[in-house]
Each structure stands twice: as structure tokens, then as C-alpha cells.
Design an enzyme around this catalytic site. Structure first.
Site, short mmCIF file in Angstrom:
data_model
loop_
_atom_site.label_atom_id
_atom_site.label_comp_id
_atom_site.label_asym_id
_atom_site.label_seq_id
_atom_site.Cartn_x
_atom_site.Cartn_y
_atom_site.Cartn_z
N SER A 69 29.97 17.75 104.12
CA SER A 69 29.11 16.81 104.85
C SER A 69 29.00 17.31 106.29
O SER A 69 29.83 18.13 106.72
CB SER A 69 29.77 15.43 104.85
N TYR A 96 37.00 9.85 105.45
CA TYR A 96 35.89 10.66 104.94
C TYR A 96 35.81 11.98 105.70
O TYR A 96 35.74 13.06 105.10
CB TYR A 96 34.60 9.85 105.10
N1 LIG Z 1 24.27 10.47 100.91
C1 LIG Z 1 24.56 11.09 102.04
O1 LIG Z 1 23.95 10.86 103.09
C2 LIG Z 1 25.65 12.13 102.04
C3 LIG Z 1 25.84 12.90 103.22
C4 LIG Z 1 26.83 13.85 103.23
C5 LIG Z 1 27.60 14.09 102.11
N2 LIG Z 1 27.41 13.33 100.98
C6 LIG Z 1 28.26 13.61 99.83
O2 LIG Z 1 27.47 13.78 98.68
C7 LIG Z 1 28.27 13.56 97.52
C8 LIG Z 1 27.51 12.71 96.53
O3 LIG Z 1 27.35 11.39 97.07
P1 LIG Z 1 25.98 10.62 97.05
O4 LIG Z 1 25.53 10.47 98.44
O5 LIG Z 1 25.07 11.21 96.05
O6 LIG Z 1 26.49 9.16 96.60
P2 LIG Z 1 26.31 8.36 95.23
O7 LIG Z 1 27.19 7.17 95.36
O8 LIG Z 1 24.88 8.14 94.94
O9 LIG Z 1 26.91 9.37 94.13
C9 LIG Z 1 28.28 9.62 94.03
C10 LIG Z 1 28.67 9.70 92.56
O10 LIG Z 1 30.07 10.00 92.48
C11 LIG Z 1 30.62 9.21 91.44
N3 LIG Z 1 32.06 9.03 91.62
C12 LIG Z 1 32.70 8.23 92.53
N4 LIG Z 1 34.02 8.29 92.34
C13 LIG Z 1 34.24 9.15 91.31
C14 LIG Z 1 35.40 9.61 90.67
N5 LIG Z 1 36.62 9.20 91.03
N6 LIG Z 1 35.27 10.49 89.65
C15 LIG Z 1 34.04 10.91 89.25
N7 LIG Z 1 32.90 10.49 89.82
C16 LIG Z 1 32.99 9.62 90.85
C17 LIG Z 1 29.86 7.90 91.52
O11 LIG Z 1 29.97 7.15 90.31
C18 LIG Z 1 28.46 8.38 91.82
O12 LIG Z 1 27.73 8.59 90.62
C19 LIG Z 1 29.56 12.93 98.01
O13 LIG Z 1 30.59 13.90 98.05
C20 LIG Z 1 29.22 12.49 99.43
O14 LIG Z 1 30.34 12.44 100.26
C21 LIG Z 1 26.45 12.36 100.94
#
Ligand SMILES: NC(=O)c1ccc[n+]([C@@H]2O[C@H](COP(=O)([O-])OP(=O)(O)OC[C@H]3O[C@@H](n4cnc5c(N)ncnc54)[C@H](O)[C@@H]3O)[C@@H](O)[C@H]2O)c1
Length: 280
Positions: free
Chosen positions: A144, A157
């Protein structure tokens, strides 16, 4: 990794958001997909979308915190597909809005377990097997911008995402001898379910919880389309990019961090000059 078609991609957290975006992008490029998510319903929905693109998809309910479940996932992938050339350690969660000293231990434990140990478990289960495969292999770890710059009020985080960045840079160096490369995905706002990540919080960490925070929710709602991010990741894998910065303004965060570090060297030099004999 230039060749995608006909190969297999394993993506954790693929039942929603960025993981789903990657699953669809790699399926469009002719890859078969393994959707691994703690949320079985979300995983199945994405599995159907992948199959609608004409690719084979295995959906597996996996909690990345549990090493034995991730190991069983790898075993299944090797027995059903004969291997996977691409692993995306993407599952991630966050708490929002509290200063680091105020967070309960269970919040720290949850975020560290999913975001950091989840990635470690993926590497432990898949790397020994990937080493045995012919050709180029690739790992994408989702970090991130919170893994690069300062991210107030999301300390657990930020700690995990800095860790994931470090792991990714190390793997890129260590994996070269085995033709395993690695990219760290460093997004800023992407329009996903991240603000509600407490929805899938495991009972061991207190069970489902509302993590929502209005300010973050508004920022995320204005974020990038996760499918666009998936396509960017796909091209970065083909082009073997070490970092995948989805947002142009992240450059300022990088500049700012390294400027502050370099300024600290100037301060340290002045201090050493004033205190001779104490340094090398
Ligand atoms: N959305 C943003 O702005 C953003 C920015 C930077 C980084 N990220 C990173 O992107 C990645 C994906 O997140 P996202 O934004 O798509 O969110 P999201 O909540 O839409 O997707 C995350 C997925 O991870 C799954 N998950 C959660 N805990 C879990 C576990 N213990 N085992 C297996 N699966 C699990 C959830 O069920 C979900 O389907 C994450 O690592 C997040 O930190 C997101």
C-alpha cells in the site's frame, strides 16, 4: 513473466475488490484462476465471473491466518493443476481511526495476522513448490502507499504494509536464482470493500465488527476502479516491475520520505563532526 496464457494464478482475497480485479484481468489473459478467500460467497461469485470468461476456476475458502489452510490450498493447486506460476498474496484488512496506543491487542493481532502472517504463509506454502516449476514464476504481494509513507491512525495497517514491502524486495533478490520474481503492489485509494473489512473478522479476533470510518469511506468511494488496477497489475507482471504504483501522486510520498531520510544523514554528519572519535 511474459507467458500468461494457459498458466495458473492463485489469488488470496480474490472474493472482492482488488483481488477480484486481478482474477478477472488474469483470466482475460488466458490464465486459470484459483480464488482463495475467507468469504466463500464472495469467492463463488468471482469464480462464476472467471468461468464466464471461459477460464477454469477453483474457489477455495481459506483463512490466510491459518498456515495449515494455506498449505492445503497449495497442495490442492498442485494436485489439480500441476502447479501455479503466479501467486498474488492480496488478502488484507484494516482498522481505522485510532492512535496506535489506543488500539486493543485484538485489533493489532488481527491486522498483523491477516496482512503480514497471511503473506508469510503464502510464501512458505507456495515458494518451495514454485521453485520446482520450469520457466519464470512471479509473486505479487499487495502492500500500500501506507507501506511507503506516513499513514496516521492506521498504525497496525502501516506496520504490516511496510513489512510486506520489505518482504517483497527481499524475495525479488532471493528468488532470482529460482526464476521467481516479485512485485509489490502499492495502491492508494481503490473503490473496494476495505473500509468494511471487519465484516470477515474471525471469531478468534473478536468476530465481525464495523470498522467503517466516514472520512476513509468517502476517500475509498472516490478511488480507482479495481478492475483497472487488475489490468495494471497484469501488465506489471509481464514487464516484471518491482513496484506497482497505481497513483501518480504517490511519487511525492516517496520523494518526501527519502528527502527526510537524507536530511537525517546531514544532521548525523554534523553531530559526528562535533563528537569526533565516536563514529567509524
Ligand atoms: N482499497 C484500497 O484503497 C487499498 C489501498 C491500498 C492497499 N489495499 C490492499 O488491497 C488488498 C485487497 O483489499 P481490497 O481493498 O480489495 O479490500 P476488500 O475488502 O474489497 O477485499 C479484501 C478481500 O480479502 C478477504 N479476506 C479478509 N481476511 C481474509 C483472510 N483472513 N483470509 C483470506 N481472505 C481474507 C476478504 O474476504 C475480501 O474478499 C488488501 O491487502 C488491502 O490492504 C487496498
Amino acid at each position: 513473466m511474459k507467458e500468461l496464457a494457459g498458466r495458473v494464478a492463485v489469488i488470496t482475497g480474490a472474493g472482492s475488490g482488488i483481488g477480484r480485479g486481478m482474477a478477472l484481468a488474469f483470466a482475460e489473459a488466458g490464465m486459470d484462476i484459483v480464488v482463495a478467500d475467507i468469504d466463500d460467497e464472495g469467492g463463488r461469485r468471482v469464480g462464476k465471473e472467471v468461468e464466464d470468461l471461459g477460464r477454469r476456476c477453483v474457489v477455495k475458502q481459506v483463512d490466510v491466518v491459518k498456515r495449515d489452510e494455506v498449505e492445503a490450498l497449495a497442495e490442492q493447486v498442485w494436485s489439480e493443476f500441476g502447479g501455479a506460476h503466479l501467486l498474488c498474496n492480496n488478502a488484507g484488512v484494516s482498522t481505522f481511526g485510532m492512535m496506535c496506543d489506543g488500539l486493543p491487542d485484538r485489533d493489532w493481532d488481527w491486522v498483523l495476522a491477516v496482512n503480514l502472517h497471511g503473506v508469510i504463509h503464502g510464501l512458505q506454502a507456495f515458494l518451495p513448490r514454485m521453485k520446482e516449476l520450469e520457466g519464470d514464476k512471479h509473486v505479487v504481494n499487495t502492500s500500500s502507499t501506507a507501506g511507503i509513507g506516513t499513514a496516521p491512525f492506521v498504525s497496525p495497517y502501516a506496520a504490516t504494509k511496510h513489512g510486506v514491502l520489505g518482504l517483497s524486495e527481499n524475495l525479488r533478490a532471493e528468488g532470482a536464482a529460482h526464476r521467481i520474481s516479485c512485485s509489490a503492489l502499492c495502491p492508494s485509494g481503490v473503490n473496494t470493500g476495505i473500509v468494511e473489512s471487519g465484516r470477515n473478522r474471525q471469531a478468534d479476533f473478536g468476530g465481525p465488527a464495523g470498522t467503517g470510518n466516514d472520512t476513509v469511506a468517502k476517500f475509498i468511494a472516490k478511488g480507482l476502479d479495481p478492475e483497472w488496477v487488475g489490468r495494471m497489475v497484469r501488465q506489471a507482471v509481464i514487464d516484471d516491475q518491482p513496484f506497482i504504483f497505481t497513483h501518480a501522486d504517490t511519487r511525492e510520498l516517496v520523494d518526501d520520505r527519502y528527502e527526510r531520510m537524507k536530511a537525517s544523514f546531514d544532521w548525523a554528519t554534523a553531530w559526528r563532526d562535533a563528537n569526533p572519535g565516536e563514529s567509524e
